[in-house]
Every structure is written in structure tokens, then in C-alpha cells.
Design a protein around this motif. Structure first.
Motif, mmCIF file in Angstrom:
data_model
loop_
_atom_site.group_PDB
_atom_site.id
_atom_site.type_symbol
_atom_site.label_atom_id
_atom_site.label_comp_id
_atom_site.label_asym_id
_atom_site.label_seq_id
_atom_site.Cartn_x
_atom_site.Cartn_y
_atom_site.Cartn_z
ATOM 1 N N LEU A 164 0.813 -1.220 0.000
ATOM 2 C CA LEU A 164 0.000 0.000 0.000
ATOM 3 C C LEU A 164 0.846 1.271 0.000
ATOM 4 O O LEU A 164 0.494 2.247 -0.653
ATOM 5 N N ILE A 165 1.957 1.247 0.734
ATOM 6 C CA ILE A 165 2.696 2.492 0.927
ATOM 7 C C ILE A 165 3.854 2.686 -0.048
ATOM 8 O O ILE A 165 4.338 3.815 -0.204
ATOM 9 N N LEU A 166 4.295 1.635 -0.716
ATOM 10 C CA LEU A 166 5.436 1.786 -1.625
ATOM 11 C C LEU A 166 5.178 2.773 -2.762
ATOM 12 O O LEU A 166 6.089 3.528 -3.138
ATOM 13 N N PRO A 167 3.977 2.833 -3.377
ATOM 14 C CA PRO A 167 3.774 3.822 -4.449
ATOM 15 C C PRO A 167 4.012 5.262 -3.989
ATOM 16 O O PRO A 167 4.614 6.060 -4.719
ATOM 17 N N ALA A 168 3.594 5.594 -2.789
ATOM 18 C CA ALA A 168 3.820 6.942 -2.284
ATOM 19 C C ALA A 168 5.305 7.188 -2.014
ATOM 20 O O ALA A 168 5.830 8.267 -2.307
ATOM 21 N N ILE A 169 5.982 6.192 -1.458
ATOM 22 C CA ILE A 169 7.422 6.332 -1.214
ATOM 23 C C ILE A 169 8.165 6.524 -2.529
ATOM 24 O O ILE A 169 9.037 7.387 -2.649
ATOM 25 N N ARG A 170 7.790 5.732 -3.538
ATOM 26 C CA ARG A 170 8.449 5.852 -4.840
ATOM 27 C C ARG A 170 8.215 7.232 -5.453
ATOM 28 O O ARG A 170 9.131 7.852 -6.003
ATOM 29 N N ALA A 171 6.989 7.733 -5.350
ATOM 30 C CA ALA A 171 6.688 9.067 -5.890
ATOM 31 C C ALA A 171 7.505 10.139 -5.179
ATOM 32 O O ALA A 171 8.031 11.062 -5.811
ATOM 33 N N ASP A 172 7.612 10.028 -3.863
ATOM 34 C CA ASP A 172 8.365 11.023 -3.104
ATOM 35 C C ASP A 172 9.850 11.002 -3.461
ATOM 36 O O ASP A 172 10.485 12.057 -3.631
ATOM 37 N N PHE A 173 10.429 9.806 -3.565
ATOM 38 C CA PHE A 173 11.843 9.728 -3.924
ATOM 39 C C PHE A 173 12.077 10.249 -5.339
ATOM 40 O O PHE A 173 13.113 10.851 -5.623
ATOM 41 N N SER A 174 11.118 10.027 -6.220
ATOM 42 C CA SER A 174 11.212 10.583 -7.567
ATOM 43 C C SER A 174 11.145 12.102 -7.523
ATOM 44 O O SER A 174 11.879 12.798 -8.234
ATOM 45 N N ALA A 175 10.259 12.640 -6.684
ATOM 46 C CA ALA A 175 10.147 14.097 -6.544
ATOM 47 C C ALA A 175 11.460 14.706 -6.054
ATOM 48 O O ALA A 175 11.908 15.751 -6.551
ATOM 49 N N VAL A 176 12.086 14.040 -5.090
ATOM 50 C CA VAL A 176 13.371 14.519 -4.574
ATOM 51 C C VAL A 176 14.432 14.493 -5.673
ATOM 52 O O VAL A 176 15.215 15.435 -5.832
ATOM 53 N N ALA A 177 14.458 13.414 -6.451
ATOM 54 C CA ALA A 177 15.454 13.282 -7.509
ATOM 55 C C ALA A 177 15.268 14.335 -8.594
ATOM 56 O O ALA A 177 16.245 14.824 -9.164
ATOM 57 N N ARG A 178 14.027 14.681 -8.888
ATOM 58 C CA ARG A 178 13.738 15.637 -9.963
ATOM 59 C C ARG A 178 13.955 17.089 -9.532
ATOM 60 O O ARG A 178 14.034 17.976 -10.374
ATOM 61 N N TYR A 179 14.027 17.317 -8.239
ATOM 62 C CA TYR A 179 14.198 18.674 -7.733
ATOM 63 C C TYR A 179 15.695 18.985 -7.690
ATOM 64 O O TYR A 179 16.370 18.806 -6.690
ATOM 65 N N ALA A 180 16.208 19.433 -8.818
ATOM 66 C CA ALA A 180 17.654 19.623 -8.970
ATOM 67 C C ALA A 180 18.110 20.945 -8.357
ATOM 68 O O ALA A 180 17.306 21.817 -8.030
ATOM 69 N N ALA A 181 19.429 21.084 -8.231
ATOM 70 C CA ALA A 181 20.005 22.314 -7.698
ATOM 71 C C ALA A 181 19.581 23.505 -8.533
ATOM 72 O O ALA A 181 19.430 23.427 -9.745
ATOM 73 N N ARG A 182 19.375 24.635 -7.855
ATOM 74 C CA ARG A 182 18.940 25.865 -8.508
ATOM 75 C C ARG A 182 19.496 27.064 -7.750
ATOM 76 O O ARG A 182 19.812 26.947 -6.563
ATOM 77 N N PRO A 183 19.647 28.198 -8.415
ATOM 78 C CA PRO A 183 20.069 29.391 -7.674
ATOM 79 C C PRO A 183 19.032 29.706 -6.606
ATOM 80 O O PRO A 183 17.837 29.747 -6.886
ATOM 81 N N GLY A 184 19.475 29.901 -5.400
ATOM 82 C CA GLY A 184 18.533 30.152 -4.318
ATOM 83 C C GLY A 184 17.912 31.530 -4.411
ATOM 84 O O GLY A 184 18.615 32.543 -4.475
#
Length: 249
Positions: A164-184
């Protein structure tokens, strides 16, 4: 405006008195609003704790998880608009710290509201973020959650709950991976960074670098513990948050 049960995105823990400040709490990757359940009423009657409910878990288990931090920030910021009659502070842990930052930017740019404070926990500053592998196997995801620790990892021992919970974990880890470095982009409120002194991924200097986006002031608090120091050091962390919120006008 009272939050009550009007928002599917927000779970409020109201105090006995009308709040002077609301503290919006944003969970880590794989986390849920219930992580902050014990914070309800722990900051005094004049601070209302509000935890964000991400899609794909608990009450929202039937919904598709969102794998993009900026899309989450868009939705949560818009949801907050009716409740901005009370000063709002933001606390985000790990992935939630990046999300809290993006919400702070949107509240100011789109709605003309500057948060009372931005509090970021166990997350590198925006310009220091590095890509992470999102395409992990199920076992790889489970290993990563267990490596970081936290109360949520215990749920993965049950095969039915894991499914039940793995799809949400996978989505969150994907979100973290896609949020790349940017000028603050600077925020218009004070920023506080929190980190455990033995966090395996984030050290105090990476959190101290948030001062680059904090022209209104920056503070750093290092507590004993790892990535989930805020479980064992809950009382010490909440005392520090309470003191900082009390100093805000």
C-alpha cells in the motif's frame, strides 16, 4: 478562518485558544501527516500545528501520489489562501524542507504573504542539491528508507502494508530526484536550519548554506542524532521552535 475539517490537504491540531501563529509541518519522503501528531498542542495554546496530507497515503490512499515538488507546492499554496488570516510559519523535514521553501516563495510572489518563519530540517540548501537515483527496485527503496531510519520504516515489515505504501514512497523519492540544484531565491522571512549531528547524508555546513536565501536572518540548531533526530529530540526541538516563534512579532 478556522481550519476544522474543511481541507483534505491540511490536518489541524487546534489549541484551546485562537492561534497567534500557525505552524505548517511538511513531512519527509515517504512520510505522512501523522508523523506530526505528537506536535499537536505541544507548542502552547497560541500555536496551531497544521500537518500537510500528501496524496497517496492514509486518508488519501486512493489518490495518485504526486512526484513533483513544485506541483505539490502549487497545490498546497493555493489551499492555504483562505487560512492566511493568521501568521503562518513553515517547518519542513528532509523533502518537506524543499517543499516548505517553495511554498514560502509562492506565498510571497503570488499571494503577497510573507511567512512568519521558514524552518528547514536535514536538507541541503537549494543551490547544493545533487541528483539522486529515483529508479530503485522495491527492495532498494525499502533499504533506503531503513538506512535513514524513522518510525515509518517499521511499516515496511508488513507485506500487505508495504504494497500500500510503496507507491507513495516511490513518488516522493522521484520528486526529490527531480528537484535539482537551482540558484537560491531569497525569502522575506527569517530562516532556521536544523540537523542531526550524525545525519548520514546532510552535515551542518550544508544546512548552514541556507543563509544564502535568508537576508532577514538565519539561525542553525544542531541536535544529537541522525536523519530522524526529531523523534528522540522532540522536546528539545519543540522548545527551540516555540522560542523562535515567540520572538516573531
Amino acid at each position: 478562518m478556522a481550519l476544522g475539517t474543511e481541507s483534505i490537504w491540511l490536518r489541524a491540531y487546534p489549541g484551546a485558544a485562537p492561534p497567534r501563529t500557525r505552524l505548517l509541518c511538511l513531512p519527509h519522503a515517504g512520510g505522512s501527516a501523522s508523523f506530526f501528531h505528537s506536535w499537536g498542542n505541544a507548542l502552547g495554546d497560541d500555536v496551531e500545528v497544521v500537518a500537510v496530507r500528501y496524496p497517496g497515503r492514509q486518508e488519501r490512499i486512493a489518490e495518485e501520489p504526486v512526484d513533483d515538488i513544485e506541483l505539490l507546492a502549487d497545490s498546497i499554496s493555493a489551499e492555504l489562501v483562505p487560512f492566511l488570516d493568521t501568521p503562518l510559519a513553515l517547518f519542513g523535514h528532509s523533502m518537506g524542507a524543499s517543499l516548505a521553501y517553495e511554498i514560502a516563495l509562492r506565498l510571497e510572489a503570488r499571494y503577497g504573504v510573507v511567512p512568519a518563519a521558514l524552518m528547514v530540517s536535514c536538507r541541503k540548501a537549494p543551490h547544493l542539491l545533487t541528483p539522486r537515483t529515483a529508479a530503485l527496485t522495491d527492495d532498494g527503496l525499502i533499504d533506503e528508507v531503513r538506512r535513514l531510519g524513522g518510525t515509518d520504516s517499521a511499516l515496511l515489515a508488513e507485506p500487505e502494508l508495504r504494497e500500500l505504501i510503496l507507491p507513495a514512497i516511490r513518488a516522493d523519492f522521484s520528486a526529490v530526484a527531480r528537484y535539482a540544484a537551482r540558484p537560491g531565491v531569497p525569502v522575506g522571512c527569517p530562516v532556521t536550519g536544523y540537523v542531526g549531528d550524525s545525519d548520514p547524508d546532510v552535515d551542518s555546513e550544508a544546512v548552514r548554506a541556507w543563509r544564502r536565501v535568508a537576508p532577514r536572518g538565519f539561525g542553525l540548531k544542531v541536535l544529537a542524532g541522525g536523519h530522524f533526530y526529531l523523534v528522540d529530540r522532540r522536546a528539545e526541538l519543540l522548545a527551540d521552535i516555540r522560542a523562535r516563534l515567540a520572538r516573531n512579532p
